[in-house]
Design a protein around this motif. Structure first.
Motif, short mmCIF file in Angstrom:
data_model
loop_
_atom_site.label_atom_id
_atom_site.label_comp_id
_atom_site.label_asym_id
_atom_site.label_seq_id
_atom_site.Cartn_x
_atom_site.Cartn_y
_atom_site.Cartn_z
N ALA A 1 -15.04 12.82 1.34
CA ALA A 1 -15.19 14.13 0.50
C ALA A 1 -14.50 15.16 1.16
O ALA A 1 -13.65 16.07 0.55
CB ALA A 1 -16.51 14.65 0.57
N LEU A 2 -14.11 15.13 2.54
CA LEU A 2 -13.32 15.97 3.11
C LEU A 2 -11.84 15.56 3.12
O LEU A 2 -11.01 16.20 3.93
CB LEU A 2 -13.81 16.38 4.66
N SER A 3 -11.51 14.47 2.57
CA SER A 3 -10.18 13.93 2.38
C SER A 3 -9.72 13.43 3.87
O SER A 3 -8.63 13.48 4.17
CB SER A 3 -8.99 14.87 1.81
N ARG B 1 -8.23 9.85 10.38
CA ARG B 1 -8.70 8.94 9.51
C ARG B 1 -8.87 7.68 10.24
O ARG B 1 -9.76 7.01 9.79
CB ARG B 1 -7.52 8.83 8.57
N ALA B 2 -8.11 7.13 11.03
CA ALA B 2 -8.20 5.94 11.55
C ALA B 2 -9.37 5.58 12.46
O ALA B 2 -9.85 4.96 12.48
CB ALA B 2 -6.82 5.26 12.21
N ASP B 3 -9.62 6.85 13.21
CA ASP B 3 -10.79 7.11 13.87
C ASP B 3 -11.91 7.06 13.30
O ASP B 3 -12.93 6.37 13.69
CB ASP B 3 -10.90 8.48 14.73
N VAL B 4 -11.93 7.47 11.95
CA VAL B 4 -13.18 7.45 11.08
C VAL B 4 -13.52 5.88 10.84
O VAL B 4 -14.64 5.24 10.99
CB VAL B 4 -12.94 8.24 10.07
N TRP B 5 -12.35 5.04 10.33
CA TRP B 5 -12.61 3.76 10.25
C TRP B 5 -13.05 2.99 11.76
O TRP B 5 -14.28 2.45 11.39
CB TRP B 5 -11.25 2.96 10.16
N ALA B 6 -12.71 3.37 12.58
CA ALA B 6 -13.10 2.77 14.19
C ALA B 6 -14.55 2.80 14.21
O ALA B 6 -15.39 2.26 14.69
CB ALA B 6 -12.19 3.10 15.14
N GLN B 7 -14.85 4.38 14.05
CA GLN B 7 -16.38 4.64 14.48
C GLN B 7 -17.60 4.01 13.43
O GLN B 7 -18.48 3.80 13.72
CB GLN B 7 -16.54 6.11 14.61
N MET B 8 -17.00 4.24 11.93
CA MET B 8 -17.98 3.80 11.24
C MET B 8 -18.21 2.34 11.34
O MET B 8 -19.37 1.73 11.30
CB MET B 8 -17.66 3.97 9.79
N ASP C 1 -1.36 8.95 -1.45
CA ASP C 1 -2.34 9.10 -0.48
C ASP C 1 -3.87 9.13 -0.81
O ASP C 1 -4.30 8.45 -0.17
CB ASP C 1 -2.18 10.67 -0.04
N LEU C 2 -4.21 9.25 -2.05
CA LEU C 2 -5.60 9.24 -2.38
C LEU C 2 -5.90 7.73 -2.79
O LEU C 2 -6.88 7.16 -2.53
CB LEU C 2 -5.90 10.14 -3.64
N ARG D 1 -2.31 -3.22 -2.92
CA ARG D 1 -2.39 -2.14 -2.26
C ARG D 1 -1.12 -1.20 -2.77
O ARG D 1 -0.74 -0.45 -2.20
CB ARG D 1 -2.20 -2.04 -0.83
N VAL D 2 -0.67 -1.31 -4.14
CA VAL D 2 0.15 -0.34 -4.67
C VAL D 2 -0.55 0.62 -5.60
O VAL D 2 -1.37 0.34 -6.51
CB VAL D 2 1.32 -1.12 -5.35
N TYR D 3 -0.10 2.00 -5.59
CA TYR D 3 -0.73 2.76 -6.49
C TYR D 3 -0.27 2.76 -7.88
O TYR D 3 -0.76 3.33 -8.90
CB TYR D 3 -0.94 4.34 -5.93
N THR D 4 0.80 2.27 -8.08
CA THR D 4 1.60 2.10 -9.67
C THR D 4 2.78 1.41 -9.44
O THR D 4 2.97 0.60 -8.50
CB THR D 4 1.98 3.48 -9.90
#
Ligand code: HEM
Ligand SMILES: [Cu+2]
Lengths: 201, 658
Positions: free
Chosen positions: B168-170, B193-200, B104-105, B489-492
């Protein structure tokens, strides 16, 4: 670095109309980017319309009358708009004040009719993608209309204060005229897309 | 402040002059610069053009240099933040099955890295460089629409803060920097989260569009007398073409993100195939912007290269006209390429071939540019200083990036390596080689102009070699793991695949590359405080920004220069011809004609104002609120309208009235 005076600019005027003024070019720049936004939204609509063979997705036809009235009002408003432009060029404060009042009213009138356009679409934005696109197109143009009418009203008030009595303000009136033409011009294709494309399709 | 205050403060005799025509208030004439001695000229102009003191004064500044400096520092901080994201990802990937961070992170990390680098660093920093340099290079006293420019900065900062506070707020976006639907749509991305993408996106694009319009108008209407189209410096051409690309490309991403937010927030179905929408429409709209985006980042960098090379080659650029035409050609062609990002979506064959052909065609104007640069260096004896080293680094890295790009333009190969580290390697070669290296060269080149001090040449050379080694060590092997099949985009990844060693090597390179930026930051700060004084024109370069002092005064030029050549300072070695006759008690500058740059109007430039900041707060608050409810637009309209009226309503300064 050493300098030698080689040109005297003291005789230049302090304002100019139309393409002579930077504000006119700035207005044109904003028209270009807003126009691109409109074109892309219209493109998205056409893309979906050609993608689905049964476009309109069995929704009822929109009632075009409110939209048609708005169109006629907008086209008619072009005449006083250009008369106003002529007075602005001559820097004639009296007729410009009257013209600005007229243009404010002619901006509010289509907004009133616009209110009836949304229900006349005969579909909601969340019914299907066809409904969504109609609302998006109409919403975009409405935002456009509201901002420009707001702008016109503020400028009208300004023209009645002592600030109105200046070359720069007449330039602003000219730019306002120019922008209104653009608001009218963008409406025509949107009008056809919203009300007449579903009829052919 | 009323006009009466100004009159008394600046003690002018209230002279009046008959008005030209119509009902215009007669111009209150003021003292002119004609015949004024240098010291009193400076005193007048410094008082007229200064940014007011105090905190409110600083927040009201409309000086393009002040705004640009803020932009540059802010964008550099975002580069560091995005770089830290990358370092954290690389530490996690430095060995198989590292448990440092979870999926997730990791998703948030690569998305934040991508959006920070693209929207908060790369585009703003090239535009900021232009905000600083374009008015100086065209010989004017401020950018066109100075308050719009100040507004753009505040909107940009709020967009950046918005994204990073969300992180910072995850709550940071976790859907990749291009946020494809359906992954980012209402069904698969609940939460904000996706809204944050769209508005930024909305924040940063509003700000770039504003800067683009201001830049275009500055270049069209504020050029010094005599700077006809054929005498515009190449860097300014590059920024002009870039600004046009911004004007026609950025609306696409705003349309995309607005559609996405509508689908998510009010239940429209634009991208929903179940209700007559279409998911691929998102990709078309996004890449209609996304490919030009690469050129928005790259074209200004080529402009920087074209400014640095003549200064060190000690001769005007070979093929000036050819370079201008290729810039324009690249600008146009950049709009014909977007579909090459979508080869894996099963488009019709013919369409795909068309886009392959046009992807290869853009190599022609780019090739012309490289040829002209090399030809200029070839028959000269270049002085090799740090800026030029970074230009060489750019050649080397960018050519490799271009080669892998041509490989990817072929559909079969693209299908093979789609979404692997091969692609990650490719775009870092293009982005870092094509943009970051020229930017670093530009930093060493123009830092003395901006601060009046030299950067350390010794540290500069260390920085260059550390960056070269670190960069190639980090990114070259990514081509190889990509061909081995390691997906992005793989974390491990499991140990059995045998990717451990090479990934460790890559991570070590990434850390080295990051350290090179730490060294750079040290050099910047140290030189700003302690560097040797630089003088006005330390490289003996030929364009107008070197005609004024370092750092330039608030009014840029005591008298507006007259341009007789593409390299005006080389053509007029003894004394620069200048124009006189401007008022010194108000912010007056010259408006000229578009093609010939004949002086046409003495126009007043806007005075400092706090309203652009307040307007940006109103606009930013509305965007923020709108990720929670569509009514935000209605509630936000009032404060936005009020702040805009405050901004445009004349306050009685002569600058507002005449
Ligand atoms: C310190 C230097 C940098 C390092 C070590 C680095 C490393 C990485 C890595 C490892 C990824 C892939 C993550 C994954 O797919 O799992 C990535 C993605 C990316 N990087 Fe960088 N990068 C650096 C600088 C930059 C710069 C300067 C830019 C742009 C100007 C940039 C733009 C991107 C973009 C757009 C992505 C794609 C994000 C996504 O998949 O959504 N990077 N970077
Ligand atoms: Cu591309």
């Amino acid at each position: 670095m050493n300098q030698r005076p080689a040109m005297d600019l003291s005789g230049l005027p302090t304002f100019g109309h139309g393409p002579r003024s930077p504000t006119w070019w700035g207005t044109l720049g904003f028209m270009a980017l807003e126009g691109t936004g409109f074109a892309l939204a219209a493109g998205a609509y056409l893309y979906l319309a050609t993608l689905w063979p049964n476009w309109r997705l069995s929704a009822p036809q929109p009632n075009h009358w409110p939209g048609t009235i708005v169109t006629l009002l907008l086209i008619a408003s072009l005449v006083p708009n250009h008369i106003l432009n002529g007075y602005a060029k001559q820097c004639a404060i009296g007729p410009v004040r009257i013209g600005m009042v007229v243009m404010s009213l002619l901006g509010i009138a289509p907004l009133v009719v616009r209110w009836f356009e949304f229900p006349a679409l005969n579909i909601y934005w969340d019914t299907n993608a066809y409904g969504s696109m109609l609302w998006v197109l109409l919403g975009l143009h409405t935002t456009h209309l509201i901002t420009d009418v707001g702008d016109t009203i503020v400028l009208t008030v300004l023209m009645f204060t002592h600030h109105g009595y200046s070359g720069r303000r007449f330039g602003d009136v000219g730019d306002n005229v120019f922008y209104w033409d653009f608001v009218v011009l963008t409406w025509i294709p949107i009008y056809l897309l919203i009300y007449w494309l579903p009829r052919w399709g | 402040m009323s006009s009466a205050d100004i009159t008394s403060e600046r003690d002018l005799p209230p002279e009046s002059e008959a008005s030209a025509k119509g009902d215009v208030a007669p111009e209150r004439d003021g003292p002119r610069d004609t015949g004024l001695d240098d010291a009193s000229l400076h005193r007048w102009l410094a008082r007229t053009w200064r940014t007011p003191p105090g905190i409110i004064g600083a927040l009201s500044s409309v000086d393009h240099k002040v705004i640009a400096r803020r932009y540059l520092i802010t964008a550099f901080l975002f580069l560091c933040l995005g770089g830290l994201n990358a370092v954290v990802m690389r530490i996690q990937l430095s060995g198989p099955r590292r448990g440092l961070i979870g999926p997730d992170l990791y998703n948030q990390l690569f998305t934040m890295h991508g959006v920070t680098m693209m929207f908060l660093f790369a585009v703003p920093i090239v535009q900021a460089t232009g905000i600083y340099l374009v008015p100086l290079m065209v010989g004017t006293r401020n950018i066109a629409f100075p308050r719009l420019n100040a507004f753009s900065y505040w909107v940009y900062v709020s967009g950046g803060l918005f994204a990073w506070v969300s992180f910072a707020l995850s709550m940071a976006p976790d859907v990749g920097w291009f946020a494809y639907v359906p992954l980012s749509g209402p069904e698969y991305a609940p939460g904000k989260r996706a809204d944050v993408w769209a508005q930024m996106i909305t924040y940063t694009e509003v700000s770039s569009l504003a800067v683009a319009v201001a830049t275009i108008v500055t270049v069209f209407k504020h050029r010094a007398p005599g700077m006809s189209l054929d005498k515009i410096p190449l860097y300014v051409w590059a920024l002009l073409v870039t600004s046009f690309v911004v004007v026609f490309a950025m609306p696409a991403v705003m349309v995309t993100s607005t559609f996405l937010i509508l689908d998510r927030l009010v239940g429209t179905h634009i991208f929903n195939p179940a209700e007559g929408g279409d998911a691929l429409l998102f990709q078309h709209l996004f890449w209609f912007f996304g490919h030009p985006e690469v050129y928005i980042i790259f074209l200004p960098a080529t402009g920087m290269v074209s400014a640095i090379i003549p200064a060190f080659a000690r001769r005007p650029m070979f093929g000036h006209l050819g370079l201008v035409l290729s810039l324009i050609a690249v600008g146009f062609l950049s709009f014909g390429l977007w579909v090459h990002h979508m080869f894996a979506t099963g488009l019709p064959k013919l369409g795909a071939s068309f886009f392959t052909a046009s992807s290869m065609m853009i190599a022609i104007p780019n090739g012309v540019q490289i040829f002209c640069w090399l030809a200029t260096l070839w028959d000269s004896r270049p002085v090799i200083r740090t800026p030029l080293l970074f230009v060489f680094g750019f050649f080397f890295i960018f050519v490799i990036g271009g080669l892998t790009g041509v490989m990817l333009a072929s559909v079969p190969l693209d299908l093979q390596v789609h979404d692997t580290y091969f692609v990650v390697a490719h775009f870092h070669y293009v982005l870092i080689g094509g943009s970051v290296f020229p930017l670093l060269g530009a930093a060493y080149f123009w830092f003395p102009k901006i601060t009046g001090r030299m950067m350390s040449e010794r540290l500069g050379r260390w920085h260059f070699w550390l960056a070269m080694v670190g960069f190639n060590a980090a990114f070259f092997p990514m081509h190889i793991v990509g061909l081995w099949g390691m997906p992005r985009r793989v974390y491990t990844y499991p140990a059995e695949l045998g990717w451990g060693n090479i990934n460790f090597f890559i991570s070590a390179g990434a850390v080295l590359f990051f350290l090179s930026f730490v060294l750079f930051a040290f050099n910047l700060v140290h030189s700003a405080l302690r560097g040797a004084p630089a003088g006005d024109n330390l490289w003996d370069a030929g364009t107008l920004e070197w005609a004024t002092s370092s750092p330039p005064p608030s009014y840029n030029f005591a008298r507006i220069p007259i341009v007789t050549n593409v390299e005006p300072l080389w053509a007029e070695r003894e004394a620069l011809p200048v124009a006189t006759g401007l008022r010194v008690d108000v912010r007056e500058l010259v408006v000229s004609t578009v093609a010939e740059a004949h002086p046409d109007i003495r126009e007043k430039s806007a005075t400092p104002s706090i309203w652009p900041l307040l307007a940006a707060i109103a606009v930013g608050g509305t965007f923020l609120y709108s990720i929670f409810t569509p009514w935000a637009i209605v509630w936000g309209a009032a404060p936005i309208a009020i702040t805009l009226i405050g901004w445009f309503w004349p306050k009685g300064d002569p600058e507002d009235e005449e």
